[in-house]
Write a protein that holds these residues in place. Structure first.
Motif, PDB file in Angstrom:
ATOM      1  N   ARG A  71       1.768   1.328  -0.604  1.00 56.05           N
ATOM      2  CA  ARG A  71       3.024   0.883   0.029  1.00 56.05           C
ATOM      3  C   ARG A  71       2.988  -0.586   0.455  1.00 56.05           C
ATOM      4  N   PRO A  72       1.937  -1.072   1.124  1.00 54.59           N
ATOM      5  CA  PRO A  72       1.922  -2.491   1.496  1.00 54.59           C
ATOM      6  C   PRO A  72       2.047  -3.423   0.296  1.00 54.59           C
ATOM      7  N   MET A  73       1.478  -3.022  -0.842  1.00 50.26           N
ATOM      8  CA  MET A  73       1.553  -3.867  -2.036  1.00 50.26           C
ATOM      9  C   MET A  73       2.966  -3.871  -2.618  1.00 50.26           C
ATOM     10  N   LEU A 110       2.694  -6.964  -9.508  1.00 50.57           N
ATOM     11  CA  LEU A 110       2.460  -5.899  -8.526  1.00 50.57           C
ATOM     12  C   LEU A 110       3.321  -4.682  -8.829  1.00 50.57           C
ATOM     13  N   ALA A 111       4.593  -4.906  -9.156  1.00 51.67           N
ATOM     14  CA  ALA A 111       5.501  -3.781  -9.415  1.00 51.67           C
ATOM     15  C   ALA A 111       5.079  -3.006 -10.655  1.00 51.67           C
ATOM     16  N   VAL A 112       4.812  -3.722 -11.738  1.00 49.63           N
ATOM     17  CA  VAL A 112       4.466  -3.051 -13.001  1.00 49.63           C
ATOM     18  C   VAL A 112       3.163  -2.271 -12.872  1.00 49.63           C
ATOM     19  N   THR A 113       2.226  -2.788 -12.099  1.00 49.77           N
ATOM     20  CA  THR A 113       0.929  -2.119 -11.943  1.00 49.77           C
ATOM     21  C   THR A 113       0.990  -0.934 -10.992  1.00 49.77           C
ATOM     22  N   LEU A 114       1.691  -1.098  -9.862  1.00 53.37           N
ATOM     23  CA  LEU A 114       1.586  -0.124  -8.781  1.00 53.37           C
ATOM     24  C   LEU A 114       2.676   0.939  -8.760  1.00 53.37           C
ATOM     25  N   VAL A 115       3.855   0.655  -9.295  1.00 49.19           N
ATOM     26  CA  VAL A 115       4.917   1.673  -9.284  1.00 49.19           C
ATOM     27  C   VAL A 115       4.498   2.942 -10.041  1.00 49.19           C
TER      28      VAL A 115
END
Length: 735
Positions: A71-73, A110-115
């Motif tokens: 979530r923080p990322m 960040l979005a592409v990796t973590l979602v």
């Protein structure tokens, strides 16, 4: 499952912003080039800065997310999107614009990796594929809306590229608000850090039910990496019915299994029957005799999906007579609160307090609560695994509320067996078991009469089940010397800090999963999507579409934007079809079905690039091929690599491993994008599409031989399969 769906939609806005930005820069660069008088090299640099930023941030995003949380990322990603939009809106020169594009790339990376990680860790296994296709859908939706905006602005007398790029800040505010005030932390990450109470509350919100004890137990078990795992077969039935058989020889073989609920137990008898899972795992028989090059792991996964229980209500029939499986347990015994926050609050070690068995005020953690019950007579050390006892024993795989059902027809249990140690003393052996029903053809449940070699009398109804048997994730041999009341367990926060995380990458199962993840990411990027996107405007121009739009009074730029909007719009219903099929047909089946279509379209493009029948015919066929290629690609090959990568790695290193796969993705993207003009001049369009067709053939072979089917399986079971499969393969090679 409403909670999980809404959370996945909210998280996918990060990919919406990525799609929006990709389309916006593709349109705005036309006006940036004119306004700032950019050369070709600088123009390419402006576009490439976001790719560079995404690649750089990906190198550390996974490890940091494993440390501070998902979530923080995601919150940081939304902030970076917002800042980049403001800076692009202000950009006085190309240098500031490049800095803004770099910041934007950080947000994209960040979005592409973590979602995908976040959605996989919060979604129920039955709809995980559908929800993890949402990022592809929202990304394409963002591209469509962005192209519509750019088309509208291109009709103005003097379009502003700063306004086009700066609009990104508006949806990024929505994303920021949702990540801060709506998205919860991943329950799997919370469990890995020992935050059990918070994890329980998040799961209750996501599942919409109060009883999440079974899934909490599953998340705890998912903390293990590696470990010895065996595949066994059992005939399982109610304890009281099997107890009617007083054959002493038979009693020796019986094992008592315990579920994650208080007082829940049943009896299993080891057998050697016709379990497809156990059969394919024995002595090299995992190797497909008809296809020796096929990865045995693919065969192992396939044996499960071939024997899934019938669909429909998806109700598991593993334990039909659940009422008789409850043993009497004292609901007022001492139970332990086992949570990092409560431990800090109490200022001491495991805090015990009297609590009612039905209390939901505190989490009585799976595997941890230890009590003496009337089951003492059945266990060597008198230990029983306790949880609350008011939960139902079994719910369907597709129905919420099951305490032991963990999705996909799998059940979670533990066994306690007595063995003689090296010093001659007896000691307990504590094992965790993932059970999967092996249905008999034509029947929803097995009967002992129909199982060859089964010697238990046909009293009542039983089932044959395959079992993955392993040491529990939090087992500590050192604690056995302290003679605990129950299984020797340690706190997750203690195990999380032990050992370097990089060492886990050397585990056979993790290495095997990395090969699959990296391989499919590379092949996806080299399968031609960037080349087809690059070539599409020329194809449509040859088809006369741009001329037709120009005759309607549109400028060439406006016509190009409208065409791009139409192309991305066509993707949306195709992605919708992929979402519908992802958890029914499965990832592997979709890839094996759609990749041949990609090959055919590329071959046809090569043929009609070399052979000219007529301008109209060539343009029409080329246009049809491009549209078919796009539609098939976004249905399967577009979203599935990210879905697979988010499923096949253990919880403790999931962020790190996905970051490695994402880094490979971005590097491959840069290579393909910036070698395209060079290849175009060297080989021509026919040569480029020929190369892409060959890569697609290699992709199909790779998927067929190496990529297993993961639909409907809990993440923890998938990683356990990779572990046991990799170890078995290594053992066969060494023989």
């Amino acid at each position: 499952m409403k909670g999980a769906v809404l959370v996945a939609i909210a998280a996918s806005i990060g990919n919406f912003l990525q799609g929006w930005d990709n389309a916006t820069i593709a349109g705005a660069i036309v006006y940036v080039k004119e306004d700032l008088d950019l050369g070709t090299t600088v123009e390419g640099l402006v576009v490439a800065m976001s790719l560079i930023g995404a690649t750089v941030i990906t190198t550390c995003s996974g490890a940091i997310s494993d440390w501070v949380g998902r979530r923080p990322m995601l919150i940081l990603s939304s902030i970076l999107y917002f800042i980049s939009g403001l800076v692009m809106l202000w950009s006085p020169n190309v240098y500031v614009l490049c800095i803004a594009r770099l910041i934007d790339g950080f947000g994209i990376g960040l979005a592409v990796t973590l979602v995908p990680i976040y959605i996989s860790e919060t979604a129920p296994s039955e709809i995980r594929g559908l929800l993890n296709t949402l990022p592809q859908f929202t990304g394409s939706g963002g591209m469509f809306l962005s192209y519509c905006m750019i088309f509208g602005m291109s009709l103005l007398a003097s379009p502003s590229w700063r306004l086009m790029l700066g609009v990104l800040s508006i949806p990024s505010i929505i994303y920021f608000v949702l990540t801060v005030f709506y998205l919860p932390e991943s329950p799997r990450w919370l469990v890995s850090k020992g935050k059990m109470l918070e994890a329980k509350r998040v799961l209750q919100r996501l599942r919409g039910i109060e009883d999440v004890s079974g899934e909490m137990a599953l998340l705890v078990e998912g903390l293990g990496i590696g470990g010895e795992t065996s595949i066994e077969e059992y005939i399982i039935g109610p304890a009281d019915e099997l107890a009617d058989d007083h054959d002493p020889d038979s009693d020796k073989d019986r094992i008592k299994l315990y579920g994650p609920e208080q007082g829940l137990s049943w009896v299993a008898k080891p057998v050697t029957g016709q379990s497809s899972l156990a059969l394919v795992s024995r002595h090299g028989s995992m190797v497909n005799q008809n296809m020796p090059l096929m990865d045995p792991l693919v065969t192992l996964f396939g044996s499960i999906h071939e024997k899934l229980p019938e669909t429909g209500s998806m109700r598991s029939m593993l334990f039909p007579n659940f009422g008789s499986m409850f043993s009497t347990a004292d609901p007022h015994s001492k139970e332990e609160r086992w949570d990092e926050e409560s431990l800090q609050r109490e200022g001491e070690g495991y805090a015990s307090e009297a609590a009612g068995g039905d209390s939901d005020d505190n989490l009585h953690s799976p595997l941890i609560s230890r009590q003496a019950t009337s089951m003492e007579k059945d266990m060597a050390h008198g230990s029983a695994l306790s949880m609350r006892r008011h939960s139902s024993l079994m719910q369907g795989a597709g129905e919420p509320g099951g305490a032991t059902g963990i999705g996909g027809g799998w059940q979670l249990a533990w066994k306690w067996s007595e063995r003689e140690g090296e010093d001659g003393k007896k000691e307990g052996g504590f094992k965790r078991i993932y059970l999967h029903e092996e249905g008999v053809p034509g029947s929803r449940r097995g009967s002992l009469v129909s199982l060859p070699g089964a010697d238990v009398p046909p009293v009542g109804e039983y089932v044959q089940a395959a079992a993955l048997v392993s040491q529990p994730a939090l087992y500590s041999k050192e604690l056995q010397d302290q003679h605990p009341v129950g299984p020797a367990m340690v706190h997750p926060s203690q195990t999380a800090s032990k050992g370097p995380i990089w060492a886990a990458l050397l585990e056979p199962g993790v290495k095997h999963a990395l090969i699959v993840g990296i391989g499919i990411q590379i092949l996806q990027q080299f399968s031609g999507i960037n080349g087809v996107l690059y070539y599409t405007p020329q194809i449509l121009e040859d088809a006369g579409v741009e001329v037709l739009l120009s005759s309607m009074g549109l400028s060439s730029n406006s016509a190009s934007f409208l065409i791009s909007a139409f192309t991305t719009f066509l993707m949306l219903p195709c992605i919708g079809i992929g979402m519908r099929l992802m958890d029914t047909s499965g990832r592997r089946t979709l890839l094996l079905t759609t990749i041949p279509v990609l090959i055919v379209t590329l071959v046809v493009l090569v043929i009609f690039e070399l052979v000219t029948i007529s301008t109209v015919v060539n343009a029409a066929i080329s246009t049809a091929c491009v549209i078919i290629y796009f539609c098939c690609f976004v249905t399967a090959y577009g979203p599935i690599p990210n879905i697979l990568c988010s499923e096949i790695f253990p919880t403790r290193v999931r962020g790190l491993c996905i970051a490695i796969c994402a880094l490979v993705y971005w590097i491959s993207d840069i290579i393909v994008t910036y070698t395209l003009p060079v290849m175009l001049s060297a080989f021509g369009l026919a040569g480029i599409f020929g190369i892409y067709a060959v890569v697609c053939v290699i992709s199909w072979v790779f998927v067929f031989l190496k990529v297993p089917e993961t639909k409907g399986m809990p993440l923890e079971v998938i990683t356990e399969f990779f572990s046991v499969g990799a170890r078995r393969v290594a053992a066969v090679k060494n023989e």
